[in-house]
Design a protein around this motif. Sequence first.
Motif, PDB file in Angstrom:
ATOM      1  N   UNK A  91       0.833  -1.183   0.000  1.00  0.00           N
ATOM      2  CA  UNK A  91       0.000   0.000   0.000  1.00  0.00           C
ATOM      3  C   UNK A  91       0.879   1.248   0.000  1.00  0.00           C
ATOM      4  N   UNK A  92       0.503   2.223  -0.774  1.00  0.00           N
ATOM      5  CA  UNK A  92       1.226   3.494  -0.777  1.00  0.00           C
ATOM      6  C   UNK A  92       0.643   4.415   0.276  1.00  0.00           C
ATOM      7  N   UNK A  93       1.348   5.496   0.540  1.00  0.00           N
ATOM      8  CA  UNK A  93       0.892   6.442   1.559  1.00  0.00           C
ATOM      9  C   UNK A  93      -0.486   7.004   1.257  1.00  0.00           C
ATOM     10  N   UNK A  94      -0.774   7.233  -0.009  1.00  0.00           N
ATOM     11  CA  UNK A  94      -2.052   7.852  -0.355  1.00  0.00           C
ATOM     12  C   UNK A  94      -3.227   6.885  -0.224  1.00  0.00           C
ATOM     13  N   UNK A  95      -2.953   5.571  -0.163  1.00  0.00           N
ATOM     14  CA  UNK A  95      -4.048   4.609  -0.064  1.00  0.00           C
ATOM     15  C   UNK A  95      -4.353   4.184   1.366  1.00  0.00           C
ATOM     16  N   UNK A 144      -6.072   4.363   4.700  1.00  0.00           N
ATOM     17  CA  UNK A 144      -7.363   4.942   5.064  1.00  0.00           C
ATOM     18  C   UNK A 144      -7.178   5.971   6.175  1.00  0.00           C
ATOM     19  N   UNK A 145      -7.902   7.071   6.054  1.00  0.00           N
ATOM     20  CA  UNK A 145      -7.825   8.150   7.030  1.00  0.00           C
ATOM     21  C   UNK A 145      -8.990   8.032   8.006  1.00  0.00           C
ATOM     22  N   UNK A 146      -8.670   8.059   9.285  1.00  0.00           N
ATOM     23  CA  UNK A 146      -9.694   7.988  10.326  1.00  0.00           C
ATOM     24  C   UNK A 146     -10.550   9.262  10.307  1.00  0.00           C
ATOM     25  N   UNK A 147     -11.797   9.171  10.753  1.00  0.00           N
ATOM     26  CA  UNK A 147     -12.665  10.365  10.780  1.00  0.00           C
ATOM     27  C   UNK A 147     -12.088  11.516  11.596  1.00  0.00           C
ATOM     28  N   UNK A 148     -11.456  11.223  12.724  1.00  0.00           N
ATOM     29  CA  UNK A 148     -10.874  12.304  13.528  1.00  0.00           C
ATOM     30  C   UNK A 148      -9.709  12.960  12.796  1.00  0.00           C
ATOM     31  N   UNK A 149      -8.934  12.176  12.075  1.00  0.00           N
ATOM     32  CA  UNK A 149      -7.830  12.728  11.283  1.00  0.00           C
ATOM     33  C   UNK A 149      -8.377  13.625  10.184  1.00  0.00           C
ATOM     34  N   UNK A 150      -9.447  13.202   9.543  1.00  0.00           N
ATOM     35  CA  UNK A 150     -10.076  14.006   8.479  1.00  0.00           C
ATOM     36  C   UNK A 150     -10.619  15.323   9.058  1.00  0.00           C
ATOM     37  N   UNK A 151     -11.163  15.273  10.271  1.00  0.00           N
ATOM     38  CA  UNK A 151     -11.645  16.495  10.932  1.00  0.00           C
ATOM     39  C   UNK A 151     -10.501  17.486  11.129  1.00  0.00           C
ATOM     40  N   UNK A 152      -9.365  17.000  11.622  1.00  0.00           N
ATOM     41  CA  UNK A 152      -8.217  17.881  11.837  1.00  0.00           C
ATOM     42  C   UNK A 152      -7.652  18.398  10.518  1.00  0.00           C
ATOM     43  N   UNK A 160      -0.308  16.628   2.899  1.00  0.00           N
ATOM     44  CA  UNK A 160       0.971  16.045   3.308  1.00  0.00           C
ATOM     45  C   UNK A 160       1.188  16.300   4.799  1.00  0.00           C
ATOM     46  N   UNK A 161       1.318  15.243   5.570  1.00  0.00           N
ATOM     47  CA  UNK A 161       1.458  15.371   7.025  1.00  0.00           C
ATOM     48  C   UNK A 161       2.686  16.193   7.393  1.00  0.00           C
ATOM     49  N   UNK A 162       3.796  16.011   6.680  1.00  0.00           N
ATOM     50  CA  UNK A 162       5.016  16.745   6.982  1.00  0.00           C
ATOM     51  C   UNK A 162       4.807  18.252   6.792  1.00  0.00           C
ATOM     52  N   UNK A 209       0.936   8.743  12.432  1.00  0.00           N
ATOM     53  CA  UNK A 209       0.737   7.424  13.054  1.00  0.00           C
ATOM     54  C   UNK A 209       0.082   6.453  12.075  1.00  0.00           C
ATOM     55  N   UNK A 210      -0.913   6.936  11.328  1.00  0.00           N
ATOM     56  CA  UNK A 210      -1.597   6.081  10.360  1.00  0.00           C
ATOM     57  C   UNK A 210      -0.645   5.590   9.276  1.00  0.00           C
ATOM     58  N   UNK A 211       0.289   6.439   8.889  1.00  0.00           N
ATOM     59  CA  UNK A 211       1.233   6.086   7.836  1.00  0.00           C
ATOM     60  C   UNK A 211       2.458   5.347   8.361  1.00  0.00           C
ATOM     61  N   UNK A 212       2.546   5.211   9.690  1.00  0.00           N
ATOM     62  CA  UNK A 212       3.686   4.516  10.292  1.00  0.00           C
ATOM     63  C   UNK A 212       4.933   5.368  10.364  1.00  0.00           C
ATOM     64  N   UNK A 213       4.778   6.674  10.298  1.00  0.00           N
ATOM     65  CA  UNK A 213       5.922   7.577  10.394  1.00  0.00           C
ATOM     66  C   UNK A 213       6.188   7.884  11.856  1.00  0.00           C
TER      67      UNK A 213
END
Length: 142
Positions: free
Chosen positions: A1-5, A7-15, A67-69, A123-127
């Motif tokens: 799976x790539x970073x863009x695939x 899944x984003x949690x609802x709380x992450x999407x809110x932020x 981009x999280x960074x 955290x979701x991306x394992x970074x």
Amino acid sequence: MTNSTVIMAPSTRLYLWLGRIGFTGLFILIPLWVLWLAPPELGSAKVLLALLWTPLWLPLWGIIRAKAYTFAWANFIVMLYMIHSLTHLWVSTGTEFLLAVLELLFCALMFVGCTYYARNRGKELGLKIPKLKDDPIRTAKD
């Protein structure tokens, strides 16, 4: 799976959206403030606009692409606007005071959104940032 695939949690999407709303608010407010709503009495409005608006162009592409960074380092930029708004809250009255309140609101939204989006998405991306005790080279030297 790539970073863009991942899944984003609802709380992450809110932020993500809180950060984007705060950023967009600042991006629109600054030129409106400087050019039309409360132009500077001394000096050039265009020079002031260049000084205040240019830093917001730096994270634009990363914020659009989520981009999280970028969200993490954009917090350093939002501190400029936090200081700007707090200074105007202290010395201004009338229209500039209200604009400073609005700027502070956008700063707070962006700061909270960017901070928690970067943390949660990382955290979701394992970074993660390695801890000094986990670095075998550093611990071998000490």
